[in-house]
Design a protein around this motif. Structure first.
Motif, PDB file in Angstrom:
ATOM      1  N   GLU A 161      -5.070 -12.269  20.306  1.00  0.00           N
ATOM      2  CA  GLU A 161      -5.077 -13.640  20.809  1.00  0.00           C
ATOM      3  C   GLU A 161      -4.044 -14.474  20.061  1.00  0.00           C
ATOM      4  O   GLU A 161      -3.752 -14.233  18.889  1.00  0.00           O
ATOM      5  CB  GLU A 161      -6.463 -14.278  20.627  1.00  0.00           C
ATOM      6  CG  GLU A 161      -7.574 -13.578  21.402  1.00  0.00           C
ATOM      7  CD  GLU A 161      -8.919 -14.250  21.180  1.00  0.00           C
ATOM      8  OE1 GLU A 161      -8.972 -15.220  20.386  1.00  0.00           O
ATOM      9  OE2 GLU A 161      -9.901 -13.815  21.782  1.00  0.00           O
ATOM     10  N   MET A 162      -3.505 -15.466  20.758  1.00  0.00           N
ATOM     11  CA  MET A 162      -2.581 -16.392  20.102  1.00  0.00           C
ATOM     12  C   MET A 162      -3.317 -17.143  18.991  1.00  0.00           C
ATOM     13  O   MET A 162      -4.446 -17.613  19.196  1.00  0.00           O
ATOM     14  CB  MET A 162      -2.042 -17.399  21.111  1.00  0.00           C
ATOM     15  CG  MET A 162      -0.968 -16.842  22.016  1.00  0.00           C
ATOM     16  SD  MET A 162       0.632 -16.638  21.187  1.00  0.00           S
ATOM     17  CE  MET A 162       1.201 -18.326  21.108  1.00  0.00           C
ATOM     18  N   THR A 164      -3.807 -20.054  17.960  1.00  0.00           N
ATOM     19  CA  THR A 164      -3.618 -21.462  18.337  1.00  0.00           C
ATOM     20  C   THR A 164      -4.048 -22.428  17.235  1.00  0.00           C
ATOM     21  O   THR A 164      -3.334 -23.389  16.921  1.00  0.00           O
ATOM     22  CB  THR A 164      -4.385 -21.774  19.626  1.00  0.00           C
ATOM     23  OG1 THR A 164      -3.949 -20.878  20.653  1.00  0.00           O
ATOM     24  CG2 THR A 164      -4.146 -23.194  20.071  1.00  0.00           C
ATOM     25  N   LEU A 183      -1.184  -9.038  22.212  1.00  0.00           N
ATOM     26  CA  LEU A 183      -1.514 -10.266  22.935  1.00  0.00           C
ATOM     27  C   LEU A 183      -1.600  -9.980  24.431  1.00  0.00           C
ATOM     28  O   LEU A 183      -0.686  -9.403  25.010  1.00  0.00           O
ATOM     29  CB  LEU A 183      -0.461 -11.335  22.675  1.00  0.00           C
ATOM     30  CG  LEU A 183      -0.243 -11.753  21.213  1.00  0.00           C
ATOM     31  CD1 LEU A 183       0.898 -12.747  21.127  1.00  0.00           C
ATOM     32  CD2 LEU A 183      -1.514 -12.336  20.620  1.00  0.00           C
ATOM     33  N   LYS A 185      -3.035 -12.650  26.517  1.00  0.00           N
ATOM     34  CA  LYS A 185      -3.144 -13.941  27.188  1.00  0.00           C
ATOM     35  C   LYS A 185      -2.654 -15.043  26.261  1.00  0.00           C
ATOM     36  O   LYS A 185      -2.860 -14.985  25.051  1.00  0.00           O
ATOM     37  CB  LYS A 185      -4.602 -14.204  27.603  1.00  0.00           C
ATOM     38  CG  LYS A 185      -4.791 -15.478  28.413  1.00  0.00           C
ATOM     39  CD  LYS A 185      -6.258 -15.657  28.799  1.00  0.00           C
ATOM     40  CE  LYS A 185      -6.451 -16.936  29.602  1.00  0.00           C
ATOM     41  NZ  LYS A 185      -7.868 -17.157  29.978  1.00  0.00           N
ATOM     42  N   VAL A 186      -2.011 -16.033  26.856  1.00  0.00           N
ATOM     43  CA  VAL A 186      -1.575 -17.208  26.105  1.00  0.00           C
ATOM     44  C   VAL A 186      -2.104 -18.439  26.824  1.00  0.00           C
ATOM     45  O   VAL A 186      -1.785 -18.662  27.991  1.00  0.00           O
ATOM     46  CB  VAL A 186      -0.045 -17.281  26.005  1.00  0.00           C
ATOM     47  CG1 VAL A 186       0.373 -18.512  25.207  1.00  0.00           C
ATOM     48  CG2 VAL A 186       0.502 -16.018  25.345  1.00  0.00           C
ATOM     49  N   SER A 187      -2.906 -19.240  26.145  1.00  0.00           N
ATOM     50  CA  SER A 187      -3.500 -20.411  26.789  1.00  0.00           C
ATOM     51  C   SER A 187      -2.465 -21.508  26.977  1.00  0.00           C
ATOM     52  O   SER A 187      -1.411 -21.517  26.338  1.00  0.00           O
ATOM     53  CB  SER A 187      -4.681 -20.941  25.968  1.00  0.00           C
ATOM     54  OG  SER A 187      -4.251 -21.349  24.693  1.00  0.00           O
ATOM     55  N   SER A 190      -1.416 -23.483  23.695  1.00  0.00           N
ATOM     56  CA  SER A 190      -1.168 -22.727  22.469  1.00  0.00           C
ATOM     57  C   SER A 190       0.001 -23.262  21.654  1.00  0.00           C
ATOM     58  O   SER A 190      -0.005 -23.215  20.425  1.00  0.00           O
ATOM     59  CB  SER A 190      -0.920 -21.257  22.801  1.00  0.00           C
ATOM     60  OG  SER A 190      -2.085 -20.645  23.290  1.00  0.00           O
ATOM     61  N   LEU A 202       7.876 -13.133  21.762  1.00  0.00           N
ATOM     62  CA  LEU A 202       6.605 -12.573  22.234  1.00  0.00           C
ATOM     63  C   LEU A 202       6.805 -11.190  22.827  1.00  0.00           C
ATOM     64  O   LEU A 202       5.944 -10.694  23.559  1.00  0.00           O
ATOM     65  CB  LEU A 202       5.987 -13.500  23.291  1.00  0.00           C
ATOM     66  CG  LEU A 202       5.504 -14.871  22.794  1.00  0.00           C
ATOM     67  CD1 LEU A 202       5.118 -15.754  23.978  1.00  0.00           C
ATOM     68  CD2 LEU A 202       4.327 -14.724  21.842  1.00  0.00           C
ATOM     69  N   LEU A 207       1.176  -9.100  27.833  1.00  0.00           N
ATOM     70  CA  LEU A 207       1.066 -10.284  28.683  1.00  0.00           C
ATOM     71  C   LEU A 207       1.359  -9.937  30.135  1.00  0.00           C
ATOM     72  O   LEU A 207       2.369  -9.304  30.446  1.00  0.00           O
ATOM     73  CB  LEU A 207       2.040 -11.356  28.201  1.00  0.00           C
ATOM     74  CG  LEU A 207       1.855 -11.833  26.752  1.00  0.00           C
ATOM     75  CD1 LEU A 207       2.994 -12.736  26.356  1.00  0.00           C
ATOM     76  CD2 LEU A 207       0.514 -12.534  26.591  1.00  0.00           C
ATOM     77  N   LEU A 210       1.989 -15.986  32.471  1.00  0.00           N
ATOM     78  CA  LEU A 210       2.064 -17.099  31.524  1.00  0.00           C
ATOM     79  C   LEU A 210       1.634 -18.371  32.232  1.00  0.00           C
ATOM     80  O   LEU A 210       1.933 -18.565  33.413  1.00  0.00           O
ATOM     81  CB  LEU A 210       3.497 -17.251  30.998  1.00  0.00           C
ATOM     82  CG  LEU A 210       4.073 -16.040  30.263  1.00  0.00           C
ATOM     83  CD1 LEU A 210       5.552 -16.254  29.978  1.00  0.00           C
ATOM     84  CD2 LEU A 210       3.320 -15.761  28.978  1.00  0.00           C
ATOM     85  N   MET A 214       2.762 -23.811  29.670  1.00  0.00           N
ATOM     86  CA  MET A 214       2.854 -23.224  28.334  1.00  0.00           C
ATOM     87  C   MET A 214       4.004 -23.806  27.509  1.00  0.00           C
ATOM     88  O   MET A 214       3.871 -24.046  26.309  1.00  0.00           O
ATOM     89  CB  MET A 214       3.025 -21.712  28.453  1.00  0.00           C
ATOM     90  CG  MET A 214       3.216 -21.001  27.135  1.00  0.00           C
ATOM     91  SD  MET A 214       3.328 -19.222  27.371  1.00  0.00           S
ATOM     92  CE  MET A 214       3.790 -18.706  25.714  1.00  0.00           C
TER      93      MET A 214
END
Length: 332
Positions: A161-162, A164, A183, A185-187, A190, A202, A207, A210, A214
């Motif tokens: 996970e990122m 954050t 990773l 997923k990137v919210s 983030s 990244l 992934l 995106l 973002m």
């Protein structure tokens, strides 16, 4: 008389070169207050033998497995510490309390997994490198609020996970490397706190897509590396705020199409600054936008002839840029 001369010599040596002590098998460069311990059979951190005026210390390719706050107390004016490719498994809490001037800490290539709270507090770190360790989670409590950190490298770990919460403490960050992790997923938020970010890596994660917002807070982003993921679709307005972007890598993903307008904001890409190779491009009517953009911006694309069709069968292996309107069933 002789004893007086000898004492004078010692005083002069200390005044010009600092303390005369040096760890066994290491090299000390007194004029620049640097110690290098490289590829030697060392198992313990050499705190007792280090000159107390050391500002730069490198210990690499040894068997050192731990380092504590007490160890670092021996070098109170240390500004740079490089502990590359040792066997470090643990770091003590409040590790940097005795080195209030430390700006660079490199822990590349060790066996670190879980790190204690406040481990990197108490020093004005600017560069922190944790590359190629066993870290699964980056804790927000490693660093203080409003950290002075400019460079953070967490590549080559096991992050899923990122981080954050940690990134929210780094308003000065301009280089973030999270490549070669896991990773998936990137919210959307983030990167919201990273207004000064210029370089984001990244690549080589998992992934698949995106979030469209973002990059809306990272308007200074200049270099963006997204290659070797599993990206199969991208939002149309993903890059709309990245008007300073000079390099974008999207190679080795699963892209078959990109939405119309996706690349239009990228006016300042370097020559050969965009890499779209090694994606399974579907060369049907939906590839028209990419086709037209490539023809107009060929000089900005890295090896444009490697952007080739994976389907339909009649066009397999053809560079997208070489297709004709008839082959794409386009009306003039």
């Amino acid at each position: 008389m002789k004893s007086w001369c000898f004492l004078a010599f010692l005083w002069l040596a200390y005044f010009c070169y600092g303390t005369l002590s040096c760890p066994a098998l290491c090299k000390c460069y007194s004029r620049r207050a640097e110690v290098v311990c490289n590829e030697i059979p060392m198992t313990d951190y050499p705190s007792e033998a280090l000159p107390n005026d050391t500002t730069l210390l490198t210990i690499q390719f040894t068997n050192v497995s731990s380092i504590s706050e007490q160890d670092l107390n021996a070098t109170p004016v240390l500004t740079g510490l490089h502990l590359y490719s040792n066997h470090l498994q643990n770091l003590s809490s409040h590790l940097l309390r005795g080195v209030p001037l430390l700006s660079t800490l490199d822990l590349t290539g060790n066996k670190l997994s879980e790190l204690p709270v406040d481990v990197f507090s108490h020093a004005p770190l600017i560069n922190l490198v944790l590359k190629n360790n066993l870290i699964k989670k980056a804790d927000s409590n490693w660093l203080p609020d409003n950290s002075s950190l400019v460079w953070l490298d967490l590549s080559g770990n096991q992050l899923t996970e990122m981080p954050t919460a940690l990134l929210q403490k780094l308003p000065n960050l301009d280089n973030l490397d999270l490549s070669n992790n896991r990773l998936h997923k990137v919210s959307a938020n983030s990167l919201d706190s990273l207004a000064k970010l210029e370089r984001l890596n990244l690549q080589n994660n998992k992934l698949e897509t995106l979030h469209e917002f973002m990059f809306h807070s990272t308007r200074n982003l200049t270099y963006l590396f997204l290659s070797r993921n599993k990206l199969n679709k991208l939002p149309q307005n993903l890059f709309e705020e990245l008007r300073h972007l000079r390099l974008l890598s999207l190679d080795y993903n699963q892209l078959s199409h990109i939405p119309a307008g996706l690349l239009d904001p990228l006016k300042f890409l370097d020559e050969e600054g965009l890499d779209l190779s090694d994606n399974p491009w579907l060369c049907d009517g939906k590839v028209e936008y990419l086709w037209r953009w490539l023809k107009k911006n060929k000089e900005k694309v890295f090896l444009p002839n490697t952007i080739i069709c994976a389907k339909p069968e009649a066009l397999v292996g053809r560079p997208v840029i070489s297709l004709t309107e008839n082959e794409l069933n386009l009306q003039s």
